[in-house]
Design a protein around this motif. Sequence first.
Motif, PDB file in Angstrom:
ATOM      1  N   TYR A  97       0.748  -1.225  -0.140  1.00  9.05           N
ATOM      2  CA  TYR A  97      -0.054  -0.069  -0.120  1.00  9.05           C
ATOM      3  C   TYR A  97       0.912   1.250  -0.130  1.00  9.05           C
ATOM      4  O   TYR A  97       2.076   1.208   0.338  1.00  9.05           O
ATOM      5  CB  TYR A  97      -0.779   0.179   1.345  1.00  9.05           C
ATOM      6  N   LEU A  98       0.210   2.247  -0.383  1.00 13.48           N
ATOM      7  CA  LEU A  98       0.709   3.814   0.044  1.00 13.48           C
ATOM      8  C   LEU A  98       0.043   4.429   1.059  1.00 13.48           C
ATOM      9  O   LEU A  98      -1.249   4.175   0.897  1.00 13.48           O
ATOM     10  CB  LEU A  98       0.716   4.553  -1.218  1.00 13.48           C
ATOM     11  N   ILE A  99       0.644   4.828   2.059  1.00 12.53           N
ATOM     12  CA  ILE A  99       0.175   5.544   3.208  1.00 12.53           C
ATOM     13  C   ILE A  99       0.408   7.090   3.032  1.00 12.53           C
ATOM     14  O   ILE A  99       1.715   7.484   3.032  1.00 12.53           O
ATOM     15  CB  ILE A  99       0.171   5.079   4.674  1.00 12.53           C
ATOM     16  N   ARG A 100      -0.409   7.798   3.016  1.00 10.83           N
ATOM     17  CA  ARG A 100      -0.302   9.204   2.793  1.00 10.83           C
ATOM     18  C   ARG A 100      -0.845   9.945   4.138  1.00 10.83           C
ATOM     19  O   ARG A 100      -2.034   9.859   4.430  1.00 10.83           O
ATOM     20  CB  ARG A 100      -0.937   9.862   1.688  1.00 10.83           C
ATOM     21  N   GLN A 101      -0.097  10.720   4.723  1.00  8.46           N
ATOM     22  CA  GLN A 101      -0.085  11.608   5.834  1.00  8.46           C
ATOM     23  C   GLN A 101       0.125  13.164   5.299  1.00  8.46           C
ATOM     24  O   GLN A 101       1.246  13.249   4.780  1.00  8.46           O
ATOM     25  CB  GLN A 101       0.463  11.208   7.260  1.00  8.46           C
ATOM     26  N   GLU A 102      -0.878  13.809   5.602  1.00  2.35           N
ATOM     27  CA  GLU A 102      -0.576  15.415   5.392  1.00  2.35           C
ATOM     28  C   GLU A 102      -0.913  16.004   6.743  1.00  2.35           C
ATOM     29  O   GLU A 102      -1.781  15.794   7.675  1.00  2.35           O
ATOM     30  CB  GLU A 102      -1.678  15.758   4.236  1.00  2.35           C
ATOM     31  N   ILE A 103      -0.101  17.291   6.782  1.00  3.14           N
ATOM     32  CA  ILE A 103      -0.400  18.390   7.711  1.00  3.14           C
ATOM     33  C   ILE A 103      -1.015  19.550   6.788  1.00  3.14           C
ATOM     34  O   ILE A 103      -0.525  20.040   5.932  1.00  3.14           O
ATOM     35  CB  ILE A 103       0.862  18.856   8.263  1.00  3.14           C
ATOM     36  N   ILE A 104      -2.128  19.993   7.324  1.00  4.71           N
ATOM     37  CA  ILE A 104      -2.566  21.290   6.656  1.00  4.71           C
ATOM     38  C   ILE A 104      -2.451  22.484   7.567  1.00  4.71           C
ATOM     39  O   ILE A 104      -2.929  22.444   8.689  1.00  4.71           O
ATOM     40  CB  ILE A 104      -4.091  21.214   6.384  1.00  4.71           C
ATOM     41  N   ALA A 105      -1.416  23.432   7.149  1.00 12.38           N
ATOM     42  CA  ALA A 105      -1.264  24.562   7.711  1.00 12.38           C
ATOM     43  C   ALA A 105      -2.412  25.731   7.751  1.00 12.38           C
ATOM     44  O   ALA A 105      -2.257  25.952   6.504  1.00 12.38           O
ATOM     45  CB  ALA A 105       0.032  25.206   7.665  1.00 12.38           C
ATOM     46  N   LEU A 106      -3.066  26.412   8.560  1.00 17.37           N
ATOM     47  CA  LEU A 106      -4.188  27.077   8.398  1.00 17.37           C
ATOM     48  C   LEU A 106      -3.688  28.718   8.484  1.00 17.37           C
ATOM     49  O   LEU A 106      -4.693  29.569   8.357  1.00 17.37           O
ATOM     50  CB  LEU A 106      -5.273  26.743   9.039  1.00 17.37           C
ATOM     51  N   HIS A 107      -2.518  29.070   8.844  1.00 15.76           N
ATOM     52  CA  HIS A 107      -2.352  30.398   8.973  1.00 15.76           C
ATOM     53  C   HIS A 107      -2.524  31.607   7.979  1.00 15.76           C
ATOM     54  O   HIS A 107      -2.570  32.582   8.361  1.00 15.76           O
ATOM     55  CB  HIS A 107      -0.822  30.498   9.661  1.00 15.76           C
ATOM     56  N   GLU A 108      -2.711  30.987   6.872  1.00 18.98           N
ATOM     57  CA  GLU A 108      -2.909  31.671   5.660  1.00 18.98           C
ATOM     58  C   GLU A 108      -4.187  31.533   4.819  1.00 18.98           C
ATOM     59  O   GLU A 108      -4.522  32.063   3.774  1.00 18.98           O
ATOM     60  CB  GLU A 108      -1.801  31.808   4.755  1.00 18.98           C
ATOM     61  N   SER A 109      -4.902  30.508   5.513  1.00 22.52           N
ATOM     62  CA  SER A 109      -6.290  30.141   4.621  1.00 22.52           C
ATOM     63  C   SER A 109      -7.457  30.912   4.744  1.00 22.52           C
ATOM     64  O   SER A 109      -8.394  30.726   4.424  1.00 22.52           O
ATOM     65  CB  SER A 109      -6.469  28.769   5.471  1.00 22.52           C
ATOM     66  N   ASP A 110      -7.406  32.155   5.354  1.00 22.18           N
ATOM     67  CA  ASP A 110      -8.319  33.113   5.272  1.00 22.18           C
ATOM     68  C   ASP A 110      -8.855  33.498   3.912  1.00 22.18           C
ATOM     69  O   ASP A 110      -9.940  33.987   3.361  1.00 22.18           O
ATOM     70  CB  ASP A 110      -7.990  34.229   6.282  1.00 22.18           C
ATOM     71  N   ALA A 111      -7.780  33.412   3.076  1.00 29.60           N
ATOM     72  CA  ALA A 111      -7.969  33.353   1.473  1.00 29.60           C
ATOM     73  C   ALA A 111      -7.663  32.304   0.711  1.00 29.60           C
ATOM     74  O   ALA A 111      -6.778  31.495   1.094  1.00 29.60           O
ATOM     75  CB  ALA A 111      -7.122  34.515   1.092  1.00 29.60           C
ATOM     76  N   ALA A 112      -8.686  32.059  -0.294  1.00 36.76           N
ATOM     77  CA  ALA A 112      -8.057  30.901  -1.145  1.00 36.76           C
ATOM     78  C   ALA A 112      -6.931  31.113  -1.942  1.00 36.76           C
ATOM     79  O   ALA A 112      -6.805  32.290  -2.578  1.00 36.76           O
ATOM     80  CB  ALA A 112      -9.168  30.571  -1.868  1.00 36.76           C
ATOM     81  N   PHE A 113      -6.081  30.087  -2.358  1.00 29.31           N
ATOM     82  CA  PHE A 113      -5.077  30.155  -3.219  1.00 29.31           C
ATOM     83  C   PHE A 113      -5.383  30.525  -4.443  1.00 29.31           C
ATOM     84  O   PHE A 113      -4.743  31.083  -5.352  1.00 29.31           O
ATOM     85  CB  PHE A 113      -4.235  28.952  -3.220  1.00 29.31           C
TER      86      PHE A 113
END
Length: 327
Positions: A158-174
Amino acid sequence: MHFTTTTLALALAATVSAHTTMFSVWVNGADQGDGRNVYIRSPPNNSPVKDLASTDLVCNVNGAKAVSSFVKAAAGSTLTFEWFHDNRGDDIIDGSHKGPIITYIAPFTTGNGASSIWTKIAEEGFDTSTKLWAVDKLKTNGGKKDFTLPAGLAAGKYLIRQEIIALHESDAAFNVNSVRGAQFYPSCVQIEVTGSGTAVPTQNFNFNTGYTYSDPGILFNLYGSFTSYTIPGPKVFAFSSSAPVVATTTTSKAVVVAPTTTSKAAVVVPTSTTKAAASTTTTRRPASPPTPVRGRPTRSRLAQAVTPTANPPAPVVTVVCAGNKGQ
């Protein structure tokens, strides 16, 4: 102008120093060693991904570069993914980069995984009781994040994918402001699962279509007033039974038939396709012996009583022997 340039340089330096990537995997507390480009498809640096349409969102920049080794672990094991910034055991990630940590699994592929093959197996976001984020707990735990392999997971690669999502700039969409937007730090590990489980991951999630810029877990004002947080993606998948079902050879228990006064008890054993049933044995009373004759009996006066069977009953036969007078 000099002040502006210096300030910008410091800001960029601070941003770079805040990034993170994965260093190793632990199996039930045993360190599997530096996994970078060994069993982890490591990116060339610790920069984040922000474009939700990019295939790098799945397994990062080198996601399509399969590596030579696999971490072996039995289904039901506790896995620990260890993150770091520059050196093992350093500050891991800047404290401002608060957000969730999410873990997915997919059947092994040598490709970049940018398709509908992923299943969520663990997640942690904002703890409303302690007011701590998953990233806060990661830093406290020295960069280590635990989760459990599903106990019923079928053996295989298998592939196991772990992610961290940092929200310090997520008040605007990319897609609206490319300078800002949620920061994704994904990492994919090659795992070989052992055991006798039969469950397979079938959630079939696709990151490039499943994550959107309007998701409340991706477009989120970390510095606004909030009391909860919605983790993006599907719910954690509920796997089936933890072990294969073992077939039985019979469908019922043996039944003991109570004996009558003239027969012994018998044990009736059912077959695999029929049920056992109690049966009653019917017997006939034996015929009465012949009336005795006064005086010395002769052989002609002797009789044998033949005990009848249950079905059909045998008659009583009297045998007379001739030519035996005077004896």
